[in-house]
Design a protein around this motif. Structure first.
Motif: not given
Lengths: 323, 323
Positions: A173-179, A186-187
């Motif tokens: 759940x670390x964010x790697x692709x904002x799009x 849910x994120x």
């Protein structure tokens, strides 16, 4: 110790690794060797009470078999998925077995009369890989399990980080692709939503549109990429790049000596490890580059790790490699 | 201990926090109170040998002043930026003071004849905030210093994670914007390249084009955003969103109880904390939401932390709060 106490040779831990579909169970010696292994269905659809009943029955059965074989069961180690409060011995939240605040440690203590440790499946898997498997001798290890989801265990000198609430290690759940695609949590753009085995299968199906019949697994995507199918190659490389971003971020924070890849996707072997090593290498600037290796213990890691956790809780740790 | 040994009341640690422009120095009691503080210029342009000379001179001078005041210097704690191998006491790489593999601990031991600990500036700052400052009592703390760069310290039960090579905590280099500006480290989209104080100033200047005279600091961007200037509002919010992505990824991995924000940007106070709390809250799905607070010790944190590290190395830790 009195003379009548069990020696190391005949002491065993009753160890269970409880998953959504099956339980891997074993009797494990203090030196980390499994002397008996069993598998049982979890059958989670029966509801949490039934699953708890099965766990306790299986554990009791294994303890009895140990005694019948002249062995002395000295402790119980149980691993479950989800959020696990190891200090209190509570399965806080395990979606795929339906647990919510189940005091599994105390239930096992009551039923078996043996000291019991409750652990998180990936964290104990990491513990086993760090102490007995592919991370042995490294001191600082990040174990990353890539399957339907992605989760990690950060193990330093043979101890896995648990976090303040039993939720550490959620590298999926670390964010790697904002799009990127929306994650089950849910994120948008979580590593797990881009690079888990299920995400890879989904992405391939999405891009192939009607041109593929039925579901294609991540393993098949890897194989098709290896024989030069352009679409599979693109999907596989996208996943590799996202994984490399996630591992590079993990390395920036943890600075480990070795990253051990486990879970279903790691069975792709060199098809995953080779491009991932190259992509990770490209991202290492100020970082010290970690060794990137495949897990060595297969799907027994969780069971062995549950046993290690139980032994640690008892203060028995002399017989395994610490670093 | 013999009767002639120093009591807690008169024992002090000589503590230095060495930065690119200045050194913060203090005599610190075992209970974490600084009884004398000094500042000296680092003057890094003179080269590493000269800086090392100044560090040792200043430390010796402080030890002498302690004795003149009837105090007993019992140890030396030195914090430096960059990559620090605490186990070996070596400043491996510190760009802004020009250090490369400087065995600073042994040099101080030879010169002062006192046990010495060498630490990383942000990690010891985090140690101090976790034990004596805004993270006190939390057990699991992530300290994040946001200034020209962004770095973090993960502190569990009063011990800061160092990593396998002294490089843990580099949260400024987790990737948050794949299409973002290139970082000083060479990679695109690092948190530091998007949300450090310098990145915020740069971004504002870039978007303002010729319409702003001279450089605008991040603090000024925050103030202009607060009074409703649209461009400043946009730049500030972009940075807040990126910081929230970085902190959420950190929380997924570490699962801390409290995140402490320090460094220059944290001095924006509520202008940073309020929107950042909201943006972080939005990103917490399965996570337990951490408390997000401003640092409490100001720029003395590094110096106090260097003293704590030295006391820890001596086994003196009874007098500070552990968790």
């Amino acid at each position: 110790m009195s003379d009548r106490d069990a020696t190391d040779v005949d002491r065993v831990v009753v160890a269970l690794d409880v998953g959504g579909t099956g339980m891997k169970c074993a009797l494990v010696r203090p030196d980390g060797v499994a002397v008996r292994t069993e598998r049982h269905p979890t059958d989670a659809a029966r509801g949490p009470q039934a699953v708890i009943g099965t766990i306790l029955d299986v554990a009791l059965g294994l303890a009895d078999k140990a005694r019948a074989d002249g062995l002395t069961p000295v402790a119980v180690g149980i691993a479950v998925p989800g959020v696990v409060d190891e200090a209190r011995g509570v399965a806080v939240w395990s979606a795929n077995v339906g647990f919510r605040d189940v005091p599994l440690r105390d239930l096992a203590v009551s039923r078996l009369g043996l000291p019991t440790a409750l652990g998180h499946d990936v964290r104990v898997g990491g513990l086993a890989e760090a102490r007995l498997g592919a991370g042995r001798g490294a001191g600082h290890v990040l174990f990353v399990a890539i399957g339907t989801g992605i989760a990690a265990a950060h193990v330093v000198d043979g101890v896995a980080a648990v976090g303040a609430h039993g939720a550490a290690g959620e590298i999926g759940h670390i964010m790697v692709r904002p799009d990127g695609p929306r994650c089950g949590c849910g994120r948008p753009g979580c590593l797990e939503a881009v690079a888990s085995a299920s995400a890879i299968g989904r992405r391939y199906a999405e891009l192939a549109g009607g041109s593929t019949d039925g579901a294609v697994t991540a393993a098949e995507v890897a194989e098709r990429a290896a024989v030069g199918e352009p679409l599979a190659g693109r999907v596989w490389q996208e996943a590799v790049e996202a994984l490399a971003d996630g591992l590079a971020s993990g390395q920036a924070l943890f600075d480990v000596a070795t990253i051990v890849l486990g879970g279903g996707l790691a069975q792709a072997g060199g098809l995953l490890l080779n491009p991932l090593r190259a992509a990770l290498h490209e991202r290492m600037t100020f970082h010290r580059e970690p060794r990137l290796v495949a897990a060595a213990l297969g799907d027994e890691a969780g069971c062995l790790g549950a046993a290690l956790l139980a032994l640690d809780a008892m203060g028995v740790r002399d017989h395994q490699e610490r670093r």
